[in-house]
Enzyme design. Structure first.
Site, mmCIF file in Angstrom:
data_model
loop_
_atom_site.group_PDB
_atom_site.id
_atom_site.type_symbol
_atom_site.label_atom_id
_atom_site.label_comp_id
_atom_site.label_asym_id
_atom_site.label_seq_id
_atom_site.Cartn_x
_atom_site.Cartn_y
_atom_site.Cartn_z
ATOM 1 N N GLY A 97 0.822 -1.221 0.000
ATOM 2 C CA GLY A 97 0.000 0.000 0.000
ATOM 3 C C GLY A 97 0.850 1.264 0.000
ATOM 4 N N ARG A 137 -3.614 8.213 2.886
ATOM 5 C CA ARG A 137 -3.974 9.116 3.989
ATOM 6 C C ARG A 137 -2.764 9.703 4.707
ATOM 7 N NH1 ARG A 137 -8.120 5.917 7.561
ATOM 8 N NH2 ARG A 137 -7.618 4.155 6.212
ATOM 9 N N GLY A 175 -6.587 -7.274 -3.406
ATOM 10 C CA GLY A 175 -7.002 -7.849 -2.131
ATOM 11 C C GLY A 175 -5.856 -8.551 -1.413
ATOM 12 N N GLY A 177 -12.902 -7.441 10.066
ATOM 13 C CA GLY A 177 -13.486 -8.753 9.813
ATOM 14 C C GLY A 177 -13.858 -9.389 11.147
ATOM 15 N N GLU A 196 -16.088 -10.295 6.594
ATOM 16 C CA GLU A 196 -15.670 -8.897 6.482
ATOM 17 C C GLU A 196 -16.833 -7.968 6.834
ATOM 18 O OE1 GLU A 196 -12.469 -7.617 5.843
ATOM 19 O OE2 GLU A 196 -12.210 -9.686 6.444
ATOM 20 N N LYS A 210 31.666 14.934 15.935
ATOM 21 C CA LYS A 210 31.265 14.171 14.742
ATOM 22 C C LYS A 210 32.430 13.338 14.255
ATOM 23 C CE LYS A 210 32.105 14.791 10.771
ATOM 24 N NZ LYS A 210 32.452 15.028 9.371
ATOM 25 N N TYR A 270 33.648 22.372 18.632
ATOM 26 C CA TYR A 270 33.316 21.452 17.555
ATOM 27 C C TYR A 270 34.524 20.567 17.290
ATOM 28 C CZ TYR A 270 32.585 19.365 13.030
ATOM 29 O OH TYR A 270 32.477 18.442 12.027
ATOM 30 N N ALA A 294 37.793 25.569 26.152
ATOM 31 C CA ALA A 294 36.509 26.108 25.686
ATOM 32 C C ALA A 294 36.663 26.768 24.326
ATOM 33 C CB ALA A 294 35.994 27.120 26.695
HETATM 34 C C1 UD1 Z 1 -8.118 -6.460 6.647
HETATM 35 C C2 UD1 Z 1 -8.820 -7.815 6.885
HETATM 36 C C3 UD1 Z 1 -9.800 -7.661 8.064
HETATM 37 C C4 UD1 Z 1 -9.076 -7.195 9.304
HETATM 38 C C5 UD1 Z 1 -8.302 -5.897 9.014
HETATM 39 C C6 UD1 Z 1 -7.423 -5.575 10.182
HETATM 40 C C7 UD1 Z 1 -8.994 -8.886 4.724
HETATM 41 C C8 UD1 Z 1 -9.888 -9.194 3.576
HETATM 42 N N1 UD1 Z 1 -9.530 -8.168 5.695
HETATM 43 O O1 UD1 Z 1 -9.137 -5.549 6.258
HETATM 44 O O2 UD1 Z 1 -10.425 -8.906 8.326
HETATM 45 O O3 UD1 Z 1 -9.999 -6.999 10.356
HETATM 46 O O4 UD1 Z 1 -7.455 -6.045 7.858
HETATM 47 O O5 UD1 Z 1 -6.822 -4.337 9.982
HETATM 48 O O6 UD1 Z 1 -7.857 -9.311 4.734
HETATM 49 N N2 UD1 Z 1 -2.799 -4.945 1.053
HETATM 50 C C9 UD1 Z 1 -1.992 -5.215 -0.019
HETATM 51 N N3 UD1 Z 1 -2.518 -5.490 -1.231
HETATM 52 C C10 UD1 Z 1 -3.857 -5.524 -1.426
HETATM 53 C C11 UD1 Z 1 -4.702 -5.239 -0.347
HETATM 54 C C12 UD1 Z 1 -4.140 -4.953 0.879
HETATM 55 O O7 UD1 Z 1 -0.752 -5.204 0.119
HETATM 56 O O8 UD1 Z 1 -4.276 -5.815 -2.572
HETATM 57 C C13 UD1 Z 1 -2.211 -4.640 2.350
HETATM 58 C C14 UD1 Z 1 -2.552 -3.219 2.791
HETATM 59 O O9 UD1 Z 1 -1.562 -2.292 2.398
HETATM 60 C C15 UD1 Z 1 -2.609 -3.361 4.299
HETATM 61 C C16 UD1 Z 1 -3.099 -4.785 4.494
HETATM 62 O O10 UD1 Z 1 -2.810 -5.479 3.319
HETATM 63 O O11 UD1 Z 1 -1.349 -3.211 4.905
HETATM 64 C C17 UD1 Z 1 -4.579 -4.870 4.824
HETATM 65 O O12 UD1 Z 1 -5.331 -4.298 3.778
HETATM 66 P P1 UD1 Z 1 -6.574 -3.369 4.045
HETATM 67 O O13 UD1 Z 1 -7.100 -2.895 2.746
HETATM 68 O O14 UD1 Z 1 -6.250 -2.343 5.077
HETATM 69 O O15 UD1 Z 1 -7.602 -4.421 4.661
HETATM 70 P P2 UD1 Z 1 -8.853 -4.120 5.576
HETATM 71 O O16 UD1 Z 1 -10.027 -3.844 4.715
HETATM 72 O O17 UD1 Z 1 -8.515 -3.153 6.630
#
Ligand code: UD1
Ligand code: MG
Length: 447
Positions: free
Chosen positions: A13, A17, A78, A140, A155, A334, A349, A363
């Site tokens: 990711g 934000r 995902g 989830g 979820e 340093k 220094y 000094a």
């Molecule tokens: C996920 C879990 C949820 C849990 C929550 C806890 C799933 C489907 N859901 O939801 O059950 O309660 O985390 O915080 O797993 N990421 C990737 N590639 C992707 C999607 C995500 O690398 O394609 C990484 C994100 O950067 C992040 C992590 O996986 O670090 C979780 O992804 P995020 O989209 O935050 O999942 P949640 O919807 O919060």
């Protein structure tokens, strides 16, 4: 926990934000990128292999996690899709595979070991770390049966009204039986509200294959995921408190713990006293019986036993302070060795230099180490005495036991035990000041 352990760290990711040019997991807590904390935890657990799933165009992240292998997840489809990006690395693994998020740096090795042990105990297909937040919205939900077995993870967006009431939630950390993992993940589809491949659906797939799953509970404080700068600050505060506690339990006194900032790798010896408002950047090692007085700033340096630092001292990268040495107020060091018992007590220094054992630096002494192009070395011998307000223009060498007169500018080699000084001739005009004042009073009419 006895079987082999491998770890997949999800770090694909960007973290919109954070409003940052840096990938989210490169932001630091306790002086180290978040992803580094997660990798350290894996190392602490003696993981045989740690793989990192990165997003497109993250060269700095790849460099930071090296030599651990990285796998690019080109499209974010995902969490299951993200883990499968590392499929080539998962092939042939045995034992346990832990999936960790790189933006969740607070899980302890002890907690993760508990999860791995629970998975191993009944040869479960999946073990999930669950927690009970005050507000479960967005997480989830972990559905368990009468025997405490985990039967599903639903979820938030897919929950029916009854499931939405469940407050046992998925922290995101999951442990898989390595041998079945690829088959399980490849059976997951994206027929859901978000159209994503949910890693959490692994539980449903396991059920269909008559395999069992288990949930293990963890305190909510460990589960914090960082999505914003505000959460980054919360993670920092929690980690700082852990580091302060650890330092104190190892025998350091922190007079005002809340005002001392440590790095994840700060090493403090026994009977170290740290006064208020001291900052330890990365890479600091402090010996025993050291006093670090208020408002000092240290990074990438070594402080020997019994040394006395500050107040208001700045030790920059490459400073090596010997046993019993003193570095006082408004002194910057340093890339320099201050040998045992040497003193640099005020307003100096010292850079690119050696200060020999028991030398005394007056000094205001400055090592003029930079000519605008090159950094040059200053060597000060053991027992030398550098008079106040001297400039040592590098490269320059002051022999053992030599004395430099106050206010000198030294450009060449000084022999051992010699006196050297550069000073304009002094003149004195008797009564001149009084006459001057009288003349000025007449001229201006002021008393
Ligand atoms: C996920 C879990 C949820 C849990 C929550 C806890 C799933 C489907 N859901 O939801 O059950 O309660 O985390 O915080 O797993 N990421 C990737 N590639 C992707 C999607 C995500 O690398 O394609 C990484 C994100 O950067 C992040 C992590 O996986 O670090 C979780 O992804 P995020 O989209 O935050 O999942 P949640 O919807 O919060
Ligand atoms: Mg999330």
């Amino acid at each position: 926990m006895s079987l082999e352990l491998s770890v997949v760290v999800l770090a694909a990711g960007m973290g919109t934000r954070m409003k940052s040019a840096l990938p989210k997991v490169m932001h630091k807590v306790a002086g180290k990128p978040m992803v580094g904390h997660v990798i350290d935890t894996a190392a602490h657990m003696k993981a045989a292999k740690t793989m990192v799933v990165v997003g497109p165009d993250m060269p700095d992240l790849i460099k930071t996690v090296a030599p651990h292998p990285t796998f690019e997840q080109t499209d974010r489809l995902g969490t299951a899709h993200a883990v499968l990006a590392a499929k080539d690395g998962l092939k042939g693994l045995t034992g346990n595979v832990l999936v960790l998020y790189a933006d969740s740096p607070l899980f302890t090795a002890e907690t993760l070991a508990r999860l791995v042990a629970a998975r191993e105990e009944n040869d479960h297909a999946v073990a999930v770390l669950g927690f009970r937040p005050k507000d479960p919205t967005g997480y989830g939900r972990l559905v368990t049966d009468q025997n405490g077995n985990l039967t599903a993870i639903v979820e938030d967006k897919e929950c029916n009204d009854a499931q939405r009431q469940i407050n046992f939630c998925n922290s995101g950390v999951m442990c898989f039986k390595a041998e079945d993992m690829i088959t399980t993940l490849e059976a997951i589809d994206n027929a859901n509200a978000k159209g994503e491949y949910y890693l959490t659906d692994a539980v449903e797939v396991a059920q269909k294959n008559s395999q069992s799953c288990v949930a293990v509970e963890v305190d909510e404080a460990e589960t914090l995921g960082v999505n914003s700068r505000t959460q980054l600050a919360v993670a920092e505060a929690i980690l700082q408190n852990r580091l302060r506690e650890a330092a104190m339990s190892e025998g350091a006194t922190l007079v005002d713990p809340a005002s001392v900032f440590l790095s994840a790798d700060t090493k403090l010896g026994r009977d170290v006293i740290v006064e208020p408002n001291v900052v330890f950047g990365p890479g600091v090692t402090v010996g025993d019986n050291v006093v670090i007085k208020a408002f000092s700033h240290l990074e990438s340096c070594v402080v020997g036993n019994g040394a006395d630092i500050g107040p208001y001292a700045r030790l920059r990268p490459g400073a090596e302070i010997g046993a019993g040495a003193r570095v006082g107020n408004f002194v910057e060091i340093k890339k320099a060795v201050v040998e045992d018992g040497a003193k640099v007590n005020h307003l100096s220094y010292i850079g690119d230099a050696r200060v020999g054992a028991k030398a005394n630096i007056g000094a205001g002494t400055i090592t003029c180490n930079y000519d605008g192009f090159r950094k040059q070395h200053t060597d000060i011998g053991a027992g030398a005495f550098i008079g106040s307000n001297s400039s040592l223009v590098a490269p320059v060498e002051i022999g053992d036991g030599a004395i430099v007169g106050a206010g000198s500018t030294i450009t060449g080699k000084v022999e051992a035990d010699a006196l050297t000084l550069t000073r304009a001739e002094r003149i004195e005009k008797k009564g001149w000041a009084a006459k001057f004042r009288e003349k000025m009073r007449q001229l201006t009419g002021k008393k």
